[in-house]
Design a protein around this motif. Sequence first.
Motif, PDB file in Angstrom:
ATOM      1  N   SER A  50       0.970  -1.147  -0.106  1.00 17.63           N
ATOM      2  CA  SER A  50      -0.002   0.001  -0.011  1.00 17.63           C
ATOM      3  C   SER A  50       0.954   1.299   0.070  1.00 17.63           C
ATOM      4  N   LEU A  51       0.296   2.501  -0.348  1.00 14.36           N
ATOM      5  CA  LEU A  51       1.014   3.689  -0.348  1.00 14.36           C
ATOM      6  C   LEU A  51       1.582   4.100   1.002  1.00 14.36           C
ATOM      7  N   PRO A  52       0.625   4.032   2.048  1.00  7.47           N
ATOM      8  CA  PRO A  52       1.373   4.237   3.353  1.00  7.47           C
ATOM      9  C   PRO A  52       2.621   3.320   3.674  1.00  7.47           C
ATOM     10  N   GLU A  53       2.642   2.151   3.382  1.00  7.80           N
ATOM     11  CA  GLU A  53       3.781   1.335   3.571  1.00  7.80           C
ATOM     12  C   GLU A  53       4.707   1.615   2.814  1.00  7.80           C
TER      13      GLU A  53
ATOM     14  N   ALA B 278      -1.278   1.652   7.384  1.00  7.35           N
ATOM     15  CA  ALA B 278      -1.763   0.788   6.301  1.00  7.35           C
ATOM     16  C   ALA B 278      -3.302   0.402   6.762  1.00  7.35           C
ATOM     17  N   ASN B 279      -4.245   0.504   5.517  1.00 13.45           N
ATOM     18  CA  ASN B 279      -5.725   0.105   5.698  1.00 13.45           C
ATOM     19  C   ASN B 279      -5.752  -1.338   6.251  1.00 13.45           C
ATOM     20  N   ILE B 280      -4.977  -2.247   5.612  1.00 13.99           N
ATOM     21  CA  ILE B 280      -5.167  -3.595   5.931  1.00 13.99           C
ATOM     22  C   ILE B 280      -3.719  -3.782   6.577  1.00 13.99           C
ATOM     23  N   ARG B 281      -3.733  -4.255   7.895  1.00 14.95           N
ATOM     24  CA  ARG B 281      -2.620  -4.605   8.786  1.00 14.95           C
ATOM     25  C   ARG B 281      -2.913  -5.484   9.846  1.00 14.95           C
ATOM     26  N   ILE B 282      -2.157  -6.337  10.256  1.00 12.37           N
ATOM     27  CA  ILE B 282      -2.201  -7.194  11.385  1.00 12.37           C
ATOM     28  C   ILE B 282      -1.335  -6.522  12.361  1.00 12.37           C
ATOM     29  N   THR B 283      -2.041  -6.386  13.602  1.00 10.81           N
ATOM     30  CA  THR B 283      -1.376  -6.174  14.888  1.00 10.81           C
ATOM     31  C   THR B 283      -1.609  -7.248  15.956  1.00 10.81           C
ATOM     32  N   PRO B 284      -0.463  -8.352  15.873  1.00  9.53           N
ATOM     33  CA  PRO B 284      -0.532  -9.251  17.044  1.00  9.53           C
ATOM     34  C   PRO B 284      -0.881  -8.666  18.459  1.00  9.53           C
ATOM     35  N   GLY B 285      -1.782  -9.338  19.161  1.00 14.72           N
ATOM     36  CA  GLY B 285      -2.086  -8.660  20.157  1.00 14.72           C
ATOM     37  C   GLY B 285      -3.368  -7.865  20.355  1.00 14.72           C
ATOM     38  N   ILE B 286      -3.608  -7.210  19.132  1.00 11.54           N
ATOM     39  CA  ILE B 286      -4.562  -6.200  18.924  1.00 11.54           C
ATOM     40  C   ILE B 286      -5.817  -6.888  18.106  1.00 11.54           C
ATOM     41  N   ASN B 287      -5.597  -7.017  16.970  1.00  9.79           N
ATOM     42  CA  ASN B 287      -6.560  -7.573  16.152  1.00  9.79           C
ATOM     43  C   ASN B 287      -6.306  -9.020  15.398  1.00  9.79           C
ATOM     44  N   ALA B 288      -4.922  -9.707  16.025  1.00  8.62           N
ATOM     45  CA  ALA B 288      -4.685 -11.019  16.025  1.00  8.62           C
ATOM     46  C   ALA B 288      -4.059 -11.606  17.083  1.00  8.62           C
ATOM     47  N   SER B 289      -3.962 -13.027  17.094  1.00  9.08           N
ATOM     48  CA  SER B 289      -3.061 -13.557  18.386  1.00  9.08           C
ATOM     49  C   SER B 289      -2.027 -12.982  18.595  1.00  9.08           C
TER      50      SER B 289
END
Length: 346
Positions: free
Chosen positions: A103-106, A114-125
Amino acid sequence: MKAAVLRRYDPELSNNELVTYQEIPDPDPPTGEEVLIRIRAAGVCRTDLHMISGRDLGIPVASLPHVLGHENAGEVEAIGEDVQGFEIGDKVLCYPFQSSGDSLPERYGIDSQANIRITPGINASGGFCEFVKFPQRSLIKVGRDANLNELAPLGDAGLTAYGAVRKLMGHIRPQDHVVVVGVGGVGHLGAQLLTRLTPGKIFAVDPRESARNLVNKTGIKNCFESLEELDFLKQGDKSGVRAVIDFFGEEKIPNQALDLLANQGRYIAVGTGGEVRVSTAELVAREISIVGSFVGTFTDLVEITKLTERGDLKSEVSTYPLSEVNRALHELADGKVVGRAVLVPD
């Protein structure tokens, strides 16, 4: 594997068992560019308390049950077939955002936006467990002798502090006064970074004597219990302070901080919970800036990791066995943790 699992929200943090220490399935073996990390240290953050209480973080979070833990460090346990630059046994620090990089922010280096991101502990294990998979682009290899207990909190506490301080680099002059509000797990890192990266005179404010003693040990000698004690910085020929970094952000502190600013001063909001109230007339006439600061970039994490490894930044930690996660959470909520609480899998 053993893990600390959030199974229900507790708005008042009143239950003895805020999370459940239990057995859960191991992650699947890594494939492609995935790396399986054996967690050796996981920082405990107030964001974890906010998630347990069900507080709105302003960002999407995982549904329950959920494994918390977004400040992680460990050792490479296994690697996917396309991984390069990492070997089994390498010590690593984990950047808290996982994304494709497309993505452009990345591409600007701002993975946190980033609009689509995974953050372990927040929106993922997350890392309140024994094993977590990360993409290789989210890992920083550290030295064989690195202290992972000290490095783990850099993944959020250090990154947050550095991101805020970077917003003042070039703004602070040698004659300026700078105030840091809240010098606990995040703020004690921010105060140190200010002294090393900006030329101003630093004042630390925290109602907790233990926090003031902690930051005093790092070389910050001007420590106060409240912002009211700094009124002398606006008296006589003194015009106020050049900047305030607010790691508390609650109750009346934001507006007290604005009152303390000199014209063209800058208020950096990091902590949340309060409100900023200022008229547009005052904003224009005084030319003050109000800036929100979320976190830092991957390269920011590389830089503060180097500062810590060579001894220029001291991350003060209190360690707890993973099995005693509820004690760590309650002591953090009660203000009893000095520096950053870190969980170590049993």
